[in-house]
Structure formats: C-alpha cells, structure tokens
Design an enzyme around this catalytic site. Sequence first.
Site, short mmCIF file in Angstrom:
data_model
loop_
_atom_site.label_atom_id
_atom_site.label_comp_id
_atom_site.label_asym_id
_atom_site.label_seq_id
_atom_site.Cartn_x
_atom_site.Cartn_y
_atom_site.Cartn_z
N CYS A 199 0.74 60.52 22.29
CA CYS A 199 1.06 61.16 23.58
C CYS A 199 1.45 60.20 24.69
CB CYS A 199 -0.10 62.02 24.02
SG CYS A 199 -0.31 63.45 22.94
N GLU A 252 -1.21 71.61 26.83
CA GLU A 252 -2.51 71.32 26.23
C GLU A 252 -2.98 69.93 26.67
OE1 GLU A 252 -4.72 73.15 24.27
OE2 GLU A 252 -5.81 71.36 24.86
N PHE A 288 -11.20 56.21 32.24
CA PHE A 288 -9.91 55.54 32.00
C PHE A 288 -9.78 54.24 32.78
CE2 PHE A 288 -7.35 57.98 29.05
CZ PHE A 288 -8.29 58.97 28.79
#
EC number: 1.1.1.22
Length: 429
Positions: free
Chosen positions: A258, A149, A247
């Site tokens: 994460c 995911e 980013f």
Amino acid sequence: MKISVVGTGYVGLVTGVSLAEMGQNVTCIDIDTAKINKLKQGISPIYEPQIEEMMHKNLAAQRLTFSLDQDVNYNDFDLIYLAVGTPENPDGSADLTYINTTVNRITQDLQHATIVVTKSTVPVGTNAKIKALLNQNGAYTVEVVSNPEFLREGSAVHDVFHADRLILGSDSQAAMAVVEAVNAPYKTTVIKTTFASAELIKYASNAFLATKISFVNEIANICEATGANIQAVSQGMGLDTRIGNKFLKAGIGYGGSCFPKDTAALLQIAQQNRIDFPILEATIKTNQQQQLHLVERLMQYYPDLTGKKIAILGAAFKPGTDDIREAPALRIIQTLLEKGARVAVYDPIALDNVREIFGEAIEYCLKIETALEACEAALIATEWSSIQKLNAVTIKNKMRRPLILDGRAALLSLAELNDIEYAVVGQKG
Ligand SMILES: NC(=O)c1ccc[n+]([C@@H]2O[C@H](COP(=O)([O-])OP(=O)(O)OC[C@H]3O[C@@H](n4cnc5c(N)ncnc54)[C@H](O)[C@@H]3O)[C@@H](O)[C@H]2O)c1
Ligand SMILES: O=c1ccn([C@@H]2O[C@H](COP(=O)(O)OP(=O)(O)O[C@H]3O[C@H](CO)[C@@H](O)[C@H](O)[C@H]3O)[C@@H](O)[C@H]2O)c(=O)[nH]1
C-alpha cells in the site's frame, strides 16, 4: 441481505468473512481457480490471524460461499463490493485494469438496479467513472458508494471490527444509508461525503502515515550522526498528543502493498493537476534510501562483501504477514547479491514467497540458528517475535562474527552486552 465481494485478496477476503460474521449472506468471488478451490476447502490463501477460524464458522453456518467469477450472476446480489487490486503502473499511477474488467463483467449481467461499493483504493474521479460505466444502458440506476478500506495486514480482522472510521462517498444519500446500515454492527464514526473526498481521504491518510515514517527516519539519521538516541527522541515527540506516538518507529523504511504504490499514485494525481508535492516526493526518496541503510552500515564493517555469508532475519514487510510486496528485505538481499555476498534468509512464514523471487540464489532457513550458522553479520529486517527472542548465547555460538545490524529495533536490550557488536537504526554504533 445478499452481498458479493469481488476479489478474495487481503481486503476482499477479510471484508467478506467479516460481513458473514455480522450475519450477512456473502459470496466471495475471484477469477483465480486455485484460490477459490482452497477457500472452498476452508483454507485461506493468505496468512492473516483469525481469518481461517472465522471462515470455518461462517462456511458451516452457510452464510459464506466462494465462487469463481464465471459461475455467478451479478443480478443475484443486493450489494456488490469491489475489492480487486489496483497495482502500480510503471509511471506510478494506479493500474485500473482489474477494476474496469470487473465493472464490465458486472454490467454484462445486470438487469436491475443495485449498489456497487468500491473498497479498492482508486484515484480521485474513478468512482464517478465507475458509476457512468455501470449506467450506460440507462434502463435503471446503479448507485455507487466509495468505501475505502483502512485495515492493516497482520491485524486485518481486528482492524475491521475496531475501525477508527467508516468513510462513505457517493452522490446518493440512499445508497450511503444502505452501506451504513450494513456496517452498523462495527459501531464506528461515519463520515458521508462525495466520491472525490472519500477517494482522497484514503490516499491522504496513507501518504501522511508514510511521511511520518520518513520524517522519523531522517531524524534517526541525525541521531546517528550526533549521538542522540532515536528511541528517546521519538518517545519524547510522541508524548505530545498533537504528534501522537504511532508511526514514529524508525527503521529501514516502509514496504508493503500500500504505502509505496499509494504514495506514487498520489504524486501522479498531483502532477496530473499540475500541483507540486515536494513533501511527498521527499517521503518516497527518503524511504528508498532508508531501505538500504543497513547495507551502508554493513559496508563500514566489510568494504568488500565478496563471499561473506550474511544472514537476513525477517523477509515479510512487517511481522504478522507472509506478504513480501515491496519489503525492504528484498532490496537488501538483491543489493548484497550484487556485491558478491552469500545470503541466508530466515522468516517464519514468508520463505515460499521469497523463493519465487530469488530461486536458488540464496539459502532459505526456517530456523534462525541455520541462518546465523557461520555468518559474518546478521541484518534484522522484520521484528518477528521469534527474532526478538534471540539470545546472546545463540548469537555467539552460531555466528562467525557476532555482528548484528538491527533495522527494526528488535534486539535493543542486546546492546548492553559488550561482547556482541550491535548497531541499531537511529543510534551511533
Ligand atoms: N492489502 C491491504 O492491506 C489493503 C488495505 C486497504 C486497501 N487496500 C486496497 O484494496 C485493494 C485490494 O488489495 P489486496 O491487497 O486485497 O489485493 P490482492 O492482490 O491481495 O487481491 C486482489 C484479488 O482480486 C482478484 N481479481 C483480480 N481481477 C478480478 C476479477 N476480474 N474478478 C474477480 N477477482 C479478481 C485477484 O485474483 C486477487 O485474488 C487494492 O486497491 C488495495 O490498494 C489494500
Ligand atoms: O512506525 C512505523 C510504522 C510502520 N512502519 C512500516 O510501515 C510499513 C507499513 O506498515 P502498516 O501500516 O502497519 O501496514 P499495512 O498493512 O501496509 O497498512 C497500511 O496500508 C494499508 C493499505 O492501504 C492501510 O489500509 C493501512 O491503514 C495502513 O496502515 C511496514 O513496512 C512497517 O514496518 C515503520 O517503519 N514505522
């Protein structure tokens, strides 16, 4: 199709509710009684935009149910999604306890073939082991599909419906075809590959994004030393389509459930295979240093913080979530307390979670103004929109010293105001 999703956290809940929205008959399962009770009443245990509305709609349509693990029989489902946590072990590797417990539990029930889909982030080799465990008795074949995911917290529902890709890894083309069909309404690019490649795509993606952030934060440090401006530098870099503008936002580093754990787990995977990964080691080290960057800058103003009231604006690891796992704000608060400062923290939704960690040691403020009241400096740790709206009048009226150290470039426009002391990551201040 009857689908179960095991684990009702950020991934499991969003996966289950989204599949119900797509017309599937979904049972979301957890071992946490309090969570299941809340969910049955239509209350989401996590803060995530759109999730409650979608839950209510699908509960009413009777496509969605919530159940305790002890109350289900895993024979009842055509597809079983695994979305339990895979947290970090003390050595950095992924802790597979929840995965193993779930797989054992499913095995106890199963009396016929089915397909198990792994959404959880698991180390290379795990899905092959899951398949072996599920097929121990040999009477029928349980197929396994790795389906990592990529949703982000705070925009999880949007991300599921607008995914960049669907990654499927398996040794069964037929099982991948079933999972592909279930995901067809999302209309995204599908990659079908092996277990190992699917597992590594997830870790490599997260590690690459984390590296991008640490890289730009190192550039930001050079900007501070040389007088260059990180906003201009990252804009200039990002316009190169080979680099891309995402980013590249400098700040006080990445947090969350994460990037920290997945970079550590990938390093472990490399080490187990006797492969050096110096870039990833540097990414992690840089991030640890960057999380305390604002404290270092604060110490330039106040070499002794004893008794000084410092406001922390934002506690969540990013805006749009109440998740504080590995949030830079937590390390900042802990360090300030160790240095004798008094801390008042503002966050619009994450304060209950912060209170569980710091108890009575700090002050919790639901209003920014309360946190700023008579403080000697304010450190911005999360770019909540409420923080971005902060104005100069409030700052000057409330703070004892109008000193803002901005870790998320949230108040850049205030830099133009001469009577506010303002420093932002990546600019001399
Ligand atoms: N959070 C994210 O943004 C995100 C995004 C992509 C992938 N992932 C990965 O997805 C996985 C789940 O992450 P999360 O953030 O949703 O976790 P989480 O901690 O929010 O939720 C996990 C849930 O699983 C439940 N659970 C544990 N053992 C169980 C069992 N035996 N039976 C039923 N339920 C059980 C827990 O009670 C909890 O509700 C992890 O591997 C994570 O790395 C997370
Ligand atoms: O330019 C940037 C972008 C992000 N961050 C920070 O990085 C962290 C992670 O942000 P983000 O990636 O938006 O949030 P997550 O919800 O942690 O999502 C990441 O981790 C998930 C779990 O694996 C993946 O599914 C997603 O694809 C991946 O983006 C946060 O602390 C951000 O403040 C920066 O400092 N600069």
